[in-house]
Design a protein around this motif. Structure first.
Motif: not given
Length: 408
Positions: A322-344
């Motif tokens: 049932x999990x939808x969480x993945x590292x790719x989703x987490x890095x996208x959230x980090x970008x949405x919170x102000x990190x650059x894609x490289x930093x994520x």
């Protein structure tokens, strides 16, 4: 006679040869992403041998007859992803994590020391999956009852729980005695249970220091579950290596984390899971909590970046069906919170490797590093979501997923 047959079967099983080393493999026409700078080197040959990266070069290497070549068609090669906060307990979940591009995980607690067993099966080559850093049971006032089934000599602590320094020491030693690599301690209550308030402090700084002292004396790091400001600050002062979640971190605590080198694993995507139906959480009260806490976490990540805190990537999932969480989703959230894609991307590779004290082994596509690689269609330096669609996953030199060709 049946006993003789059973014994013979056990002897035969024990006499089997260990799994063979992975066959040498060369990735051809690879666009290799340098995750330290974001630069992309095109037309590279990446040679993998004996579970390590042997070379990365623009010229074709001499190849033995038994070597295998894979043309990645100019696609992007990044290091195997690292998930710093998981609750994996089954081989199926290991496979799900691996096929998502994750080649190393740090457990944040499971029952029955499943993470220790999975770690050893992968290490010995018997099971495909990410390399595992195990944590065993959470250190918390009322541990899971399974802990006392696995360690009945601690049965006197079952009813009062872990409420004294001696009890904390004994429980940490029990975990370490079962071979864990990390100790997980709750500094505040959980967000993922509707009858608890994640801001409520669980242990004092002195109690947390007992856990850290006992773990560090035996070479283990400590990760602290901490949402609330008071509990998180106490954990940082006590010397934990990372704060998990950290929703309500104050500027003062963030400054202290930057000074002490404490890592921040915000697990931002879990708030989406709380707020939305389905997934690992599906509860009306938790949906309201997730909707309330999501902007708080985003603001905390922004302030953490500004304060110079090292931000690491973790999913806080069991990688179950049932999990939808993945590292790719987490890095996208980090970008949405102000990190650059490289930093994520770094949060899921070099930063996580440093958090785990494995920065000389994993987290880069470079000679001498473990042969953990992911191939994606687009550069994650330009688009963080590219990590959600791995086309090739190699873990410890073995191909775990190959979707490079769709031709009939």
């Amino acid at each position: 006679a049946s006993l003789v047959v059973a014994l013979a079967a056990v002897v035969s099983l024990g006499a089997q040869a260990p799994p063979s080393s992975p066959e040498p493999l060369t990735l051809v026409n690879a666009s290799v992403v340098d995750v330290t700078t974001g630069a992309v080197r095109r037309g590279q040959y990446v040679v993998l041998r004996d579970g390590r990266i042997e070379s990365v070069a623009a010229t074709a290497p001499p190849m033995a007859a038994a070597s295998r070549r894979l043309d990645v068609g100019g696609r992007y090669v990044v290091p195997g992803l690292i998930d710093a906060h998981v609750h994996i307990a089954t081989p199926a979940a290991m496979r799900a994590a691996l096929e998502s591009g994750v080649t190393t995980v740090r457990s944040a607690g499971v029952s029955n020391f499943a993470d220790v067993g999975l770690r050893e099966l992968v290490k010995k080559g018997h099971l495909p999956g990410p390399d595992v850093l195990a944590a065993g049971y959470h250190v918390r006032p009322l541990p899971a009852v399974e802990a006392f089934m696995d360690a009945p000599d601690l049965g006197d602590l079952l009813r009062p729980g872990l409420t004294t320094p001696d009890a904390l020491r004994r429980f940490v030693r029990m975990n370490l005695g079962h071979g864990v690599d990390w100790i997980k301690v709750l500094a505040t209550e959980r967000a993922g249970t509707p009858d608890t308030d994640p801001r409520k402090q669980v242990y004092s700084e002195a109690e947390l220091a007992v856990v850290v002292g006992e773990a560090s004396a035996r070479g283990a790091g400590v990760l602290a579950h901490a949402h609330g400001a008071e509990g998180a600050a106490a954990a940082v002062r006590a010397g934990v290596r990372s704060i998990e979640h950290g929703s309500y971190l104050t500027d003062e605590t963030l400054a202290l984390m930057a000074q002490k080198g404490t890592y921040f694993v915000p697990t931002a995507d879990v708030m989406n899971d709380l707020a939305e139906p389905g997934g690992d959480y599906d509860n009306a009260g938790l949906q309201r909590r997730g909707q309330m806490m999501k902007p708080v976490v985003v603001d905390t990540i922004r302030r953490a970046k500004a304060a110079g805190v090292r931000i690491a990537a973790g999913t806080d999932t069991a990688y179950g069906p049932d999990s939808i969480a993945r590292i790719g989703r987490e890095t996208s959230e980090l970008v949405a919170a102000g990190l650059t894609p490289l930093q994520a991307l770094q949060a899921a590779t070099t930063i996580n490797a440093a958090l785990l004290k494995l920065e000389r082994q994993i987290g880069q596509v470079a000679p001498g590093f473990e042969a953990d690689l992911v191939v994606v269609d687009q550069s994650p330096v330009d688009r963080a979501q590219a990590l959600l669609d791995p086309l090739l996953v190699v873990s410890n030199g073995r191909v775990a997923l190959d979707r490079l060709s769709f031709a009939k």
